[in-house]
Design a protein around this motif. Structure first.
Motif, PDB file in Angstrom:
ATOM      1  N   ASP A 192       0.786  -1.234   0.140  1.00 26.88           N
ATOM      2  CA  ASP A 192      -0.075   0.237   0.043  1.00 26.88           C
ATOM      3  C   ASP A 192       0.854   1.452  -0.101  1.00 26.88           C
ATOM      4  N   SER A 193       0.477   2.248  -0.698  1.00 23.31           N
ATOM      5  CA  SER A 193       1.274   3.201  -0.948  1.00 23.31           C
ATOM      6  C   SER A 193       0.259   4.346  -0.159  1.00 23.31           C
ATOM      7  N   TYR A 194       1.049   5.138   0.595  1.00 25.49           N
ATOM      8  CA  TYR A 194       0.201   6.454   1.134  1.00 25.49           C
ATOM      9  C   TYR A 194       1.166   7.618   1.485  1.00 25.49           C
ATOM     10  N   SER A 195       0.458   8.532   1.924  1.00 24.01           N
ATOM     11  CA  SER A 195       1.242   9.915   1.968  1.00 24.01           C
ATOM     12  C   SER A 195       0.711  10.596   3.360  1.00 24.01           C
ATOM     13  N   ILE A 196       1.562  10.764   4.559  1.00 26.55           N
ATOM     14  CA  ILE A 196       0.971  11.262   5.367  1.00 26.55           C
ATOM     15  C   ILE A 196       1.253  12.897   5.190  1.00 26.55           C
ATOM     16  N   PRO A 197       0.103  13.638   5.578  1.00 23.10           N
ATOM     17  CA  PRO A 197       0.255  15.175   5.299  1.00 23.10           C
ATOM     18  C   PRO A 197       1.443  15.621   6.375  1.00 23.10           C
ATOM     19  N   GLU A 198       2.004  16.706   5.648  1.00 25.55           N
ATOM     20  CA  GLU A 198       3.008  17.418   6.388  1.00 25.55           C
ATOM     21  C   GLU A 198       2.722  18.095   7.799  1.00 25.55           C
ATOM     22  N   ARG A 199       1.507  18.519   7.806  1.00 29.13           N
ATOM     23  CA  ARG A 199       1.157  18.982   9.047  1.00 29.13           C
ATOM     24  C   ARG A 199       1.034  17.870  10.305  1.00 29.13           C
ATOM     25  N   LEU A 200       1.082  16.722   9.875  1.00 32.24           N
ATOM     26  CA  LEU A 200       1.084  15.564  10.772  1.00 32.24           C
ATOM     27  C   LEU A 200       2.455  14.944  11.130  1.00 32.24           C
ATOM     28  N   ILE A 201       3.418  15.532  10.353  1.00 32.71           N
ATOM     29  CA  ILE A 201       4.884  15.020  10.750  1.00 32.71           C
ATOM     30  C   ILE A 201       5.444  16.001  11.591  1.00 32.71           C
ATOM     31  N   THR A 202       5.395  15.585  12.883  1.00 34.69           N
ATOM     32  CA  THR A 202       6.050  16.389  13.913  1.00 34.69           C
ATOM     33  C   THR A 202       5.869  15.677  15.247  1.00 34.69           C
ATOM     34  N   LYS A 203       6.449  16.318  16.236  1.00 37.74           N
ATOM     35  CA  LYS A 203       6.336  15.437  17.704  1.00 37.74           C
ATOM     36  C   LYS A 203       5.117  16.258  18.346  1.00 37.74           C
ATOM     37  N   TRP A 204       4.227  15.497  19.047  1.00 35.41           N
ATOM     38  CA  TRP A 204       3.043  15.815  19.670  1.00 35.41           C
ATOM     39  C   TRP A 204       3.000  16.023  21.009  1.00 35.41           C
ATOM     40  N   ILE A 205       2.647  17.107  21.641  1.00 38.99           N
ATOM     41  CA  ILE A 205       2.686  17.537  23.157  1.00 38.99           C
ATOM     42  C   ILE A 205       1.253  17.293  23.678  1.00 38.99           C
ATOM     43  N   PRO A 206       1.036  16.772  24.813  1.00 37.14           N
ATOM     44  CA  PRO A 206      -0.392  16.701  25.451  1.00 37.14           C
ATOM     45  C   PRO A 206      -0.915  17.837  25.771  1.00 37.14           C
ATOM     46  N   VAL A 207      -2.448  18.020  25.544  1.00 36.25           N
ATOM     47  CA  VAL A 207      -3.108  19.172  25.946  1.00 36.25           C
ATOM     48  C   VAL A 207      -4.306  18.675  26.891  1.00 36.25           C
ATOM     49  N   TYR A 208      -4.554  19.396  27.791  1.00 34.31           N
ATOM     50  CA  TYR A 208      -5.562  18.985  28.699  1.00 34.31           C
ATOM     51  C   TYR A 208      -6.582  19.972  28.888  1.00 34.31           C
ATOM     52  N   LYS A 209      -7.784  19.543  29.165  1.00 36.63           N
ATOM     53  CA  LYS A 209      -9.094  20.389  29.245  1.00 36.63           C
ATOM     54  C   LYS A 209      -9.225  20.381  30.726  1.00 36.63           C
ATOM     55  N   TYR A 210      -9.479  21.863  31.093  1.00 38.58           N
ATOM     56  CA  TYR A 210      -9.762  22.129  32.410  1.00 38.58           C
ATOM     57  C   TYR A 210     -10.600  23.514  32.466  1.00 38.58           C
ATOM     58  N   LEU A 211     -12.032  23.245  33.137  1.00 42.53           N
ATOM     59  CA  LEU A 211     -12.938  24.381  33.123  1.00 42.53           C
ATOM     60  C   LEU A 211     -13.198  24.602  31.668  1.00 42.53           C
ATOM     61  N   ASP A 212     -13.611  23.747  30.743  1.00 40.52           N
ATOM     62  CA  ASP A 212     -13.766  24.153  29.416  1.00 40.52           C
ATOM     63  C   ASP A 212     -12.663  24.884  28.338  1.00 40.52           C
ATOM     64  N   GLN A 213     -11.240  24.863  28.979  1.00 42.21           N
ATOM     65  CA  GLN A 213     -10.347  25.416  28.406  1.00 42.21           C
ATOM     66  C   GLN A 213      -9.120  24.387  28.053  1.00 42.21           C
ATOM     67  N   PHE A 214      -8.443  24.649  27.218  1.00 44.98           N
ATOM     68  CA  PHE A 214      -7.265  23.738  26.881  1.00 44.98           C
ATOM     69  C   PHE A 214      -5.955  24.346  27.505  1.00 44.98           C
ATOM     70  N   TYR A 215      -5.346  23.413  28.074  1.00 42.86           N
ATOM     71  CA  TYR A 215      -4.004  23.764  28.591  1.00 42.86           C
ATOM     72  C   TYR A 215      -2.635  22.996  28.469  1.00 42.86           C
ATOM     73  N   VAL A 216      -1.743  23.391  28.227  1.00 45.39           N
ATOM     74  CA  VAL A 216      -0.579  22.395  28.471  1.00 45.39           C
ATOM     75  C   VAL A 216      -0.162  22.275  30.038  1.00 45.39           C
ATOM     76  N   TYR A 217       0.480  21.198  30.205  1.00 48.67           N
ATOM     77  CA  TYR A 217       0.567  21.172  31.828  1.00 48.67           C
ATOM     78  C   TYR A 217       2.121  20.442  31.960  1.00 48.67           C
ATOM     79  N   ASP A 218       2.415  21.241  33.060  1.00 51.02           N
ATOM     80  CA  ASP A 218       3.754  21.106  33.542  1.00 51.02           C
ATOM     81  C   ASP A 218       3.619  20.605  34.847  1.00 51.02           C
TER      82      ASP A 218
END
Length: 132
Positions: free
Chosen positions: A1-27
């Motif tokens: 099978d031949s496929y091509s992953i879109p450039e916008r997906l080729i990266t490192k991904w960091i978790p984001v969390y939802k708190y009180l209906d807003q999104f945050y990164v968490y340290d």
């Protein structure tokens, strides 16, 4: 099978969390799971190292994607917020989902910082991500 992953997906991904209906990164004091998508692999970065999985197939439908990796593991990736590049990653076999953003996009989110020196401090209770 031949496929091509879109450039916008080729990266490192960091978790984001939802708190009180807003999104945050968490340290916090715990290790945060990071993913990386390359042109041919899906990599999970654990505290003790990386586990790469070969992408066997890739499907896309507008703003929804599906990767099938080694061991026939299906990972669904859905765009949630185009402006902030927020995605929902769902692991079909575990029926588990989490929010992620590309690493170069973390400045789009406020950060919640957990100070670890105080053992009596409460950890933040984030909203659970529904599996659909």
């Amino acid at each position: 099978d031949s496929y091509s992953i879109p450039e916008r997906l080729i990266t490192k991904w960091i978790p984001v969390y939802k708190y009180l209906d807003q999104f945050y990164v968490y340290d916090d004091c715990e290790f945060q799971m990071i993913y990386e998508i390359t042109d041919s692999t899906f990599v999970k970065f654990y505290m003790d190292g990386a586990i790469p999985m070969v992408v066997k197939s890739f499907k896309s439908n507008k703003s929804s994607y599906e990767l099938i990796t080694t061991g026939n593991k299906a990972i669904k990736v859905d765009l949630i917020d185009k402006k902030r590049s927020l995605y929902k990653f769902c692991f079909v076999d575990k029926k588990e989902c989490n929010y992620y953003t590309p690493i170069n996009n973390i400045n789009e989110f406020y950060i919640i910082e957990q100070h670890c020196h105080d053992e009596t401090s409460n950890l933040v209770e984030f909203e659970k991500v529904n599996y659909k």
